[in-house]
Design a protein around this motif. Structure first.
Motif, PDB file in Angstrom:
ATOM      1  N   GLU A  81     -36.292 102.556  -0.753  1.00  0.00           N
ATOM      2  CA  GLU A  81     -35.310 103.237   0.106  1.00  0.00           C
ATOM      3  C   GLU A  81     -35.505 102.845   1.562  1.00  0.00           C
ATOM      4  N   GLU A 158     -30.788 102.136  -3.059  1.00  0.00           N
ATOM      5  CA  GLU A 158     -29.759 102.355  -2.039  1.00  0.00           C
ATOM      6  C   GLU A 158     -29.683 101.183  -1.048  1.00  0.00           C
ATOM      7  N   SER A 161     -27.469 101.679   2.052  1.00  0.00           N
ATOM      8  CA  SER A 161     -27.554 102.944   2.777  1.00  0.00           C
ATOM      9  C   SER A 161     -27.697 102.721   4.283  1.00  0.00           C
ATOM     10  N   THR A 188     -27.345 104.285  -5.934  1.00  0.00           N
ATOM     11  CA  THR A 188     -26.400 104.626  -4.887  1.00  0.00           C
ATOM     12  C   THR A 188     -25.857 106.020  -5.161  1.00  0.00           C
TER      13      THR A 188
END
Ligand code: ATP
Ligand code: MG
Length: 336
Positions: A81, A158, A161, A188
């Motif tokens: 992440e 992600e 992101s 996601t």
């Protein structure tokens, strides 16, 4: 390529992942879709060997993540992440550092760096400090470190992101371009991400798999019925009664909109229904001003499947199709 069987992860009394099983075949791009706290990161960490499961097994390329963690790590490139970047390092130095860390032979390191730089199109910034790069470029460098050792599998948590819409498109294209030679799992909570990038979606909610199918099948599966909207000029009671009598129609509701009736018709999935509805309205001498199909989107399905989620503080789950979510990515992006 990836086999997850009955994986459960408990943190003390809390269960983050509950009896999760799925397979991923070579060359697939699979999207993990789920709201905040669903268990996506936990599952990915187990798969990459960073976290032991409480129960169950996971294997990559035939190697068990707990019994053969080194073999698994050779075959997996992981983008967490928060990418493990060092802001004070230059891109190319950082990649050299990662390459050594991953045990790539000295003789091939430079070649691997060049290839990773080329694949992720960071050549233009390779001598820049990571801390000075835009978020999109930092994400590319994160991808470059994930694929530098030529892994079969990429696990991307992600990956878009915090990026702006243009960067999102670029990173998605980059991911698609990696698909041919890598098996990819990405997570996601942005729906358009899975429908635009992934061949298969695993919807995960409160630690459980709620669905596992192609985006198209998921839509079709929950669409055993069809919904249509009609705009009619006619007497409400009579319209309701007559439309409900049309064979194949299950439910009708109408409301007044600017002097006309806006009617929502739920019916069986029968191609003949729109014609029957139109004939009924016209034969009774009413005006038919519009008729459109209200398809169930992946978004509807996601909301339907995760409806029992009480959505705490940042539960923006499916609200924003195209833009990056604001909640993620804390200020510091030092290593994990
Ligand atoms: N180290 C930890 N200790 C205790 N609980 C944890 C830990 N890591 C995660 N959890 C809990 O496990 C659950 C699943 O978290 P996880 O990070 O896997 O979700 P996620 O789907 O990745 O969510 P997000 O979209 O917010 O990244 C959450 O309830 C979370 O609070
Ligand atoms: Mg997460």
């Amino acid at each position: 390529m990836i086999k997850v069987e009955g994986v459960t992860k408990r943190y003390g009394p809390a269960t983050a992942v509950k009896n999760v099983s799925f397979n991923v075949e070579r060359g697939e791009i699979v999207g993990f879709l789920g709201p905040n706290g669903a268990g996506k990161t936990t599952t990915m960490r187990i798969l990459t060997g960073f976290l032991p499961p409480t129960e169950g097994t996971a294997a990559v390329g035939g190697y068990d993540v707990q019994k053969d963690p080194i073999e698994v790590k050779k075959r997996i490139g992981y983008l967490p992440e928060t990418p493990p970047l060092y802001p004070e390092m230059e891109v190319v130095d950082y990649l050299r550092f990662v390459a050594r860390l991953k045990g790539i032979e000295a003789g091939v390191i430079e070649r691997r760096i060049d290839s990773a730089i080329e694949r992720t199109a960071v050549g233009g910034v390779k001598d820049k400090l990571i801390g000075k790069l835009s978020k999109g470029y930092r994400q590319r460098v994160g991808l470059a470190q994930a694929l530098i050792h030529g892994p079969d599998v990429l696990v991307l948590d992600e990956p878009t992101s915090g990026l702006d819409p243009k960067q999102i498109i670029e990173v998605r294209e980059l991911i698609r371009s990696l698909a041919g030679e890598h098996t990819i799992i990405l997570s996601t909570h942005i729906l358009s991400e899975v429908s635009s990038t992934c061949g298969r979606v695993i919807i995960i909610n409160e630690g459980r798999i709620e669905a596992n199918d192609t985006p198209q099948n998921l839509t079709a599966q929950l669409q055993g019925a069809q919904a249509l909207q009609l705009e009619i000029d006619g007497p409400e009671d009579e319209v309701l009664r007559r439309l409900r009598d049309v064979p194949g129609v299950n439910a009708v509701s109408c409301e007044n909109g600017g002097g006309r009736l806006i009617c929502r018709v739920e019916a069986e999935k029968d191609a003949d229904i729109p014609r029957r509805l139109a004939e009924t309205v016209v034969n009774l001498g009413w005006g038919l001003y519009a008729m459109q199909s209200l398809g169930l989107s992946l978004e509807d399905i996601f909301l339907k499947l995760t409806a029992h989620d009480e959505a705490p503080a940042g539960g923006e789950a499916a609200a924003e199709p195209e833009t990056a979510e604001p909640a993620a990515a804390p200020a510091g992006e030092e290593s994990e």
